[in-house]
Write an enzyme that holds these catalytic residues in place. Structure first.
Site, PDB file in Angstrom:
ATOM      1  N   ARG A  47       0.751  -1.271  -0.215  1.00  0.00           N
ATOM      2  CA  ARG A  47      -0.203   0.076   0.050  1.00  0.00           C
ATOM      3  C   ARG A  47       1.122   1.371   0.125  1.00  0.00           C
ATOM      4  O   ARG A  47       0.585   2.336   0.490  1.00  0.00           O
ATOM      5  CB  ARG A  47      -0.743  -0.222   1.341  1.00  0.00           C
ATOM      6  CG  ARG A  47      -1.909  -1.107   1.306  1.00  0.00           C
ATOM      7  CD  ARG A  47      -2.917  -1.224   0.072  1.00  0.00           C
ATOM      8  NE  ARG A  47      -3.601  -2.539   0.104  1.00  0.00           N
ATOM      9  CZ  ARG A  47      -3.131  -3.496  -0.695  1.00  0.00           C
ATOM     10  NH1 ARG A  47      -2.212  -3.592  -1.329  1.00  0.00           N
ATOM     11  NH2 ARG A  47      -3.806  -4.687  -0.720  1.00  0.00           N
ATOM     12  N   GLU A  64      -4.523   2.943   7.238  1.00  0.00           N
ATOM     13  CA  GLU A  64      -4.409   2.707   5.891  1.00  0.00           C
ATOM     14  C   GLU A  64      -5.312   3.911   4.982  1.00  0.00           C
ATOM     15  O   GLU A  64      -5.114   4.405   4.285  1.00  0.00           O
ATOM     16  CB  GLU A  64      -4.935   1.268   5.360  1.00  0.00           C
ATOM     17  CG  GLU A  64      -4.621   1.251   3.998  1.00  0.00           C
ATOM     18  CD  GLU A  64      -4.843  -0.070   3.529  1.00  0.00           C
ATOM     19  OE1 GLU A  64      -4.627  -1.070   4.195  1.00  0.00           O
ATOM     20  OE2 GLU A  64      -5.610  -0.372   2.259  1.00  0.00           O
ATOM     21  N   SER A 119     -10.091  -0.995   3.921  1.00  0.00           N
ATOM     22  CA  SER A 119      -9.097  -1.446   5.164  1.00  0.00           C
ATOM     23  C   SER A 119      -8.967  -0.133   6.134  1.00  0.00           C
ATOM     24  O   SER A 119      -8.302   0.782   5.472  1.00  0.00           O
ATOM     25  CB  SER A 119      -7.950  -2.265   4.889  1.00  0.00           C
ATOM     26  OG  SER A 119      -8.353  -3.346   4.281  1.00  0.00           O
TER      27      SER A 119
END
Ligand SMILES: Cc1cc2nc3c(=O)[nH]c(=O)nc-3n(C[C@H](O)[C@H](O)[C@H](O)COP(=O)(O)OP(=O)(O)OC[C@H]3O[C@@H](n4cnc5c(N)ncnc54)[C@H](O)[C@@H]3O)c2cc1C
Length: 316
Positions: free
Chosen positions: A172, A291, A221
């Protein structure tokens, strides 16, 4: 009281003051963009960036599926890429893809053309630009597996073409600088009968629907998975699955999803996320990392961009 728009250069696209951003995000919360700019095309964007006063902050927003925008809104100019940036051109198994297109829409188009490799994107609600920045992925694949090159414009209007090999991608993350706006990319797949590609996409969508909340307001998420661990398991260990604060909830279906259950405020959502982080740290010793990207000011300030400058100067 100064009017931000009077400081900005003329543009061909849409420039609007004080635009509420909640409908621009999947969590459906947040204050206003002090100004929202939807460039007509890439030249319009570059022209604006080269001529804007440098002290006015710039923020880029894609589909808003990975952001939590606070009640005070975003100071300065928020750039949102419109239809010109959703264009797709195909040459064999390679596509030139505008940064504003939803990746799921692109995956569907590629599948119809009988090109495989992009199926995983069918279950991600972001745009290509936001997905490249975060190296979005699922089902064992991510953007780095398909990306060939990007074209980006920095906040001063300089153009950059960068091959994917020169970008370091992680979980990510990417090394694309924070002051770049991805405007185009080239991605490559492989030829496969269309019905097979479409079937795989259907299977991935079904798996997603069975394991994650899909019909609710969420931003995907909440926390990154720490190395070798699952954020949802740590949240379960801390007993926070299903926890609520105001209208915000930790999804009972998937403990790493933060949900706007019923008229949550941005503060409800952020505070609940922070509470979970604390409880997990207390229970397991692990510090989870958000995130979801948190943007904007906690409460409205006007004119916000001047308030930000003042804060920066006081901190110097
Ligand atoms: C139900 C749901 C499921 C999800 N599942 C997944 C998943 O499986 N895997 C996954 O990785 N993510 C997932 N996400 C999160 C999200 O969809 C991805 O992170 C997506 O890539 C974000 O793209 P966006 O256009 O919505 O970006 P935004 O949320 O608009 O922005 C996110 C960040 O990217 C920046 N950004 C946006 N566009 C550009 C651009 N053109 N150039 C430079 N920077 C830009 C923004 O400034 C911001 O910092 C999910 C989200 C939801 C709501």
């Amino acid at each position: 009281m100064s009017d931000l728009l009077s400081y900005l250069p003329p543009v061909r696209g849409k420039m609007r003051p004080k635009v509420p951003l909640e409908s621009f995000t999947s969590l459906r919360v947040g204050g206003c963009a002090e100004a929202l700019f939807e460039p007509e095309d890439s030249d319009d964007l570059i022209h604006f960036l080269r001529r804007r006063p440098l002290e006015i902050p710039v923020t880029v927003l894609g589909a808003g599926s990975n952001v939590l925008i606070r009640e005070g809104g975003i100071p300065g100019v928020v750039i949102h890429l419109g239809s010109w940036f959703q264009r797709v051109f195909q040459e064999g198994a390679t596509f030139e893809v505008g940064a504003g297109i939803p990746v799921a829409e692109f995956a569907e188009r590629a599948a119809q053309e009988g090109i495989s490799g992009f199926e995983f994107l069918a279950t991600i609600p972001g745009t290509m630009g936001g997905s490249i920045l975060a190296n979005a992925g699922c089902f064992g694949r991510s953007i780095q597996d398909i990306l060939v090159e990007i074209e980006a414009v920095d906040f001063c209007g300089r153009i950059h073409w960068v091959s994917a090999q020169k970008i370091d991608f992680g979980y990510r993350t990417s090394t694309i600088p924070a002051d770049w706006i991805v405007v185009r990319s080239w991605v490559c797949g492989k030829v496969l009968p269309s019905h097979l590609v479409l079937r795989t996409m259907e299977e991935l969508r079904a798996t997603r629907a069975a394991t994650q909340p899909t019909e609710v307001c969420t931003a995907g998420s909440l926390f990154k998975n720490p190395e070798g661990q699952s954020a949802w398991k740590l949240i379960d260990t801390a007993g926070m699955r299903g926890a609520r604060l105001g209208g915000a909830e930790i999804s009972p279906k998937h403990a790493n999803f933060l949900v706007n259950r019923h008229k949550a405020t941005a503060a409800d959502l952020e505070t609940l996320g922070e509470n979970v982080r604390e409880k997990v740290h207390h229970a397991t010793g692990v510090s989870l990392e958000w995130e979801i990207v948190r943007l904007g000011l906690p409460s409205p300030q006007f004119p916000a961009w001047e308030a930000i400058l003042l804060q920066q100067r006081e901190g110097e």
